[in-house]
Scaffold this active site. Structure first.
Site, PDB file in Angstrom:
ATOM      1  N   ASP A   9     -47.158  59.995 -22.916  1.00 37.65           N
ATOM      2  CA  ASP A   9     -46.994  58.851 -22.106  1.00 37.65           C
ATOM      3  C   ASP A   9     -47.906  57.473 -22.104  1.00 37.65           C
ATOM      4  OD1 ASP A   9     -45.421  60.904 -21.291  1.00 37.65           O
ATOM      5  OD2 ASP A   9     -46.872  61.313 -19.376  1.00 37.65           O
ATOM      6  N   HIS A  39     -49.080  62.971 -19.400  1.00 37.15           N
ATOM      7  CA  HIS A  39     -48.742  63.422 -20.994  1.00 37.15           C
ATOM      8  C   HIS A  39     -49.629  62.458 -21.733  1.00 37.15           C
ATOM      9  CE1 HIS A  39     -44.979  64.900 -19.163  1.00 37.15           C
ATOM     10  NE2 HIS A  39     -44.982  66.114 -19.343  1.00 37.15           N
TER      11      HIS A  39
HETATM   12  C1  XLS Z   1     -39.836  68.911 -17.073  1.00 43.58           C
HETATM   13  C2  XLS Z   1     -41.204  69.089 -16.315  1.00 43.58           C
HETATM   14  C3  XLS Z   1     -42.292  68.110 -16.717  1.00 43.58           C
HETATM   15  C4  XLS Z   1     -43.546  68.644 -16.448  1.00 43.58           C
HETATM   16  C5  XLS Z   1     -44.828  68.140 -17.181  1.00 43.58           C
HETATM   17  O1  XLS Z   1     -38.917  69.280 -16.468  1.00 43.58           O
HETATM   18  O2  XLS Z   1     -41.272  68.872 -15.033  1.00 43.58           O
HETATM   19  O3  XLS Z   1     -42.003  66.948 -16.584  1.00 43.58           O
HETATM   20  O4  XLS Z   1     -43.829  68.200 -14.974  1.00 43.58           O
HETATM   21  O5  XLS Z   1     -44.663  68.388 -18.583  1.00 43.58           O
END
Ligand code: XLS
Ligand code: NI
Ligand code: NI
Length: 441
Positions: A103, A100
């Site tokens: 991140d 993201h």
């Molecule tokens: C949350 C999601 C997130 C997505 C990416 O539950 O799994 O981590 O994979 O935004």
């Protein structure tokens, strides 16, 4: 460059008799399974958020580990984190990563400041990708759920200002995904849903979500993005009811808004179980609707009703998953992203390596079992036989469109009864065939 995990060696395949915790027992990257090297069949990816950022915080307590990478300043942490990420992937022989925007670089006071920080860190990541040429970007995404402004959603926020801000953030994340050569872009609707219908205009929210997706896709194609777009279904958490509930719901949404040719699914195991489906069910629905794309590989806990994001170690589940992947023809732009974190009590850097080794070995076993389930032939033969009545006679006439409902009435009246045409489903026998295959690898 200083090493961040200096006590961890490069992880190598040593085979099933090895007792070395820092070795693969089943994942042999170059071994050919089902016609391709394992590394190409499995396409493992590291999730930046869990692996490089999350440090054990839960609802009841703070961090148990440390993800500061020897720095105090947030931007220096971000730089060190990027270096550490590539060292970790290289040591684990992981060829892909997913991130993201937030991140990789901390959010600034304004959008412009956040974007400048992202430019700097993605320059560094681009350099690291040159230094480690095997490592590629599986997909990028934008975190449009963490900041306070997104408390009522991003693309489905009642405020047009918040919608516009989310669009700007996604535009930037898309540009960074292109800059880093990403094969995909994920939309996970973290807070795209509602808490109560008493304050919600569901029709407008869904229309707006579709508008945001369409804008992003059109823009991405205009700047040369050739990868896949994925929606990642999840029924709830953090929102009580999320619009992207499961694959079937998302397929209905995409068709309503004419987006079904543009967007595939990123299926997450733990989201499937939260929707009260099996992981395999979600993969099969995606495959049957031509929207299978990528996978967030993790597992939940059947006794807990939330997204525990555990590393996948259940070999039966990885086998059923890889069975669907092989039947879908394998991955194209997608792969297996470990959207998984070590348990709060597994707080050391070593635990992260051990967890990845466990997950990669579990998927290597799953791939081998799945390949055998197919080449063994008994499962497919059983299914073919079970549906044999559709290949000739009345079944073939129904499929070709030749038979009318009047013809079927005539046929049934002539037969009088059809109970003798019913055959056993043989579930227990089929399950024992899977066990035979699993234990005769
Ligand atoms: C949350 C999601 C997130 C997505 C990416 O539950 O799994 O981590 O994979 O935004
Ligand atoms: Ni996920
Ligand atoms: Ni999740």
């Amino acid at each position: 460059m200083s090493e961040f995990f200096s006590n961890i060696p490069k992880i190598q395949y040593e085979g099933k008799d090895s007792r070395n915790p820092f070795a693969f027992k089943f994942y042999n990257p170059d071994e050919i399974v089902a016609g391709k090297p394992m590394r190409e069949q499995l396409k493992f990816a590291m999730s930046y958020w869990h692996t490089m950022c999350a440090a054990g915080t839960d609802m009841f307590g703070g961090d148990t580990g440390c993800k500061n990478y020897g720095a105090d300043d947030p931007m220096q942490i971000a730089r060190n984190k990027a270096e550490a990420a590539f060292e970790l992937m290289d040591k684990l022989q992981i060829d892909y990563f997913c991130f993201h925007d937030r991140d990789i670089a901390p959010e600034g006071a304004t959008l412009a400041e956040s974007n400048a920080r992202l430019d700097e860190i993605t320059d560094l990541i681009a350099d690291l990708m040159k230094k480690y040429p095997k490592i590629k970007l599986l997909w990028g995404t934008a975190n449009c759920f963490g900041n306070r402004r997104y408390m009522h959603g991003a693309g489905t926020n009642p405020s047009a200002d918040v919608f516009a801000f989310a669009a700007a953030q996604i535009k930037k994340a898309m540009e960074l995904t292109v800059k880093l050569g990403g094969n995909g872009y994920v939309f996970w609707g973290g807070r795209e849903g509602y808490e109560t219908l008493l304050n919600t205009n569901m029709g407008l929210e869904l229309d707006n979500l579709a508008r945001l997706l369409r804008m992003t896709i059109d823009y991405a194609r205009s700047i040369g993005f050739t990868g896949d777009f994925y929606i990642e279904p999840k029924p709830k958490e953090p929102t009580k009811h999320q619009y992207d509930f499961d694959t079937a719901t998302v397929v209905g949404f995409l068709r309503k808004y004419g987006l079904d040719k543009d967007i595939k699914m990123n299926i997450e195991a733990n989201h499937a179980t939260l929707a009260q489906h099996t992981f395999q069910h979600e993969l099969r629905v995606a495959r049957e609707n031509g929207v299978f794309g990528s996978i967030d590989a993790n597992q939940g806990d059947v006794l807990l009703g939330w997204d525990t994001d555990q590393f996948p170690t259940n070999v039966y589940e990885t086998a059923m998953c890889m069975y669907e992947v092989l039947k879908a023809g394998g991955f194209t732009n997608g792969g297996l992203n470990f959207d998984a974190k070590t348990r709060r009590g597994s707080f050391t850097p070593e635990d992260i390596f051990l967890a990845y080794i466990a997950g990669m070995d579990a998927f290597a076993l799953g791939l081998k079992i799945a390949d055998k389930m197919i080449t063994d032939g008994r499962l497919d033969a059983f299914v073919d036989e079970r549906y044999a009545s559709w290949t000739s006679g009345i079944g073939a006439d129904i499929i070709s469109g030749k038979a009318t409902i009047e013809d079927l009435e005539k046929y049934a009246l002539e037969k009088g009864d059809v109970t003798e045409s019913v055959t056993s489903g043989r579930q227990e026998r089929l399950e024992s065939i899977v066990n035979e295959i699993m234990f005769n690898l």
